[in-house]
Write a protein that holds these residues in place. Sequence first.
Motif, short mmCIF file in Angstrom:
data_model
loop_
_atom_site.label_atom_id
_atom_site.label_comp_id
_atom_site.label_asym_id
_atom_site.label_seq_id
_atom_site.Cartn_x
_atom_site.Cartn_y
_atom_site.Cartn_z
N LEU A 8 0.83 -1.20 0.00
CA LEU A 8 0.00 0.00 0.00
C LEU A 8 0.87 1.25 0.00
N ILE A 9 1.84 1.31 0.91
CA ILE A 9 2.70 2.50 1.03
C ILE A 9 4.16 2.07 1.14
N CYS A 14 7.75 7.75 1.28
CA CYS A 14 6.94 8.66 2.08
C CYS A 14 7.81 9.47 3.04
N ALA A 66 0.02 10.20 -6.07
CA ALA A 66 0.15 9.03 -5.21
C ALA A 66 1.62 8.61 -5.09
N ALA A 71 2.48 6.05 -2.19
CA ALA A 71 1.26 5.24 -2.25
C ALA A 71 1.35 4.34 -3.49
N ARG A 73 0.43 1.16 -4.30
CA ARG A 73 -0.71 0.42 -4.85
C ARG A 73 -1.63 1.36 -5.62
N LEU A 74 -1.88 2.52 -5.06
CA LEU A 74 -2.73 3.51 -5.72
C LEU A 74 -2.10 3.98 -7.03
N MET A 108 -9.35 2.15 -1.87
CA MET A 108 -7.89 2.13 -1.80
C MET A 108 -7.35 3.51 -1.43
N GLU A 111 -8.23 4.25 2.27
CA GLU A 111 -7.37 3.47 3.16
C GLU A 111 -5.96 4.07 3.21
N THR A 112 -5.44 4.41 2.06
CA THR A 112 -4.10 4.99 1.97
C THR A 112 -4.05 6.32 2.72
N LEU A 116 -1.76 7.53 5.98
CA LEU A 116 -0.85 8.68 5.89
C LEU A 116 -1.23 9.75 6.91
#
Length: 137
Positions: A8-9, A14, A66, A71, A73-74, A108, A111-112, A116
């Motif tokens: 996901l992240i 990040c 993203a 992020a 997956r996004l 998605m 959730e992301t 964050l």
Amino acid sequence: MAPLEIELIDWTVCTETRSALGPNFVRILGYFREDGADSIEKIENAMRAKNPIAMVDAAHKLKGEALQFGAMRLSATTEIIETTARACVEHHETPDDVIELVVALRSMFEETLAILEEDVSPVVQQRHPQGFGRRFG
């Protein structure tokens, strides 16, 4: 690897973005929330209208934003939506092949964003003090 199986992240990305933006990180994350919701709405509307042209720009924008926050997956999901939409434009087809990804996109994104935003929450930061006053042992 299927986009829904990607992490996901990416916390390394990040953290690098957070360091680069410093105190502006929270503000930019707020822009991401607003712009991302707008892009998703445009993608969903384009899917309903079977209009790949309208899908391309919104997916491209969300993909880049993203990626900036790690992020993954996004970003991977929107990249597939964008690429498929571009091919549909070239071949005069409808973007039916990405309907499952478009349906998964909003949850998605939410959730992301929740993860964050929790990470930058002052309450979470208080639970994990760093530097002066930190307890050891």
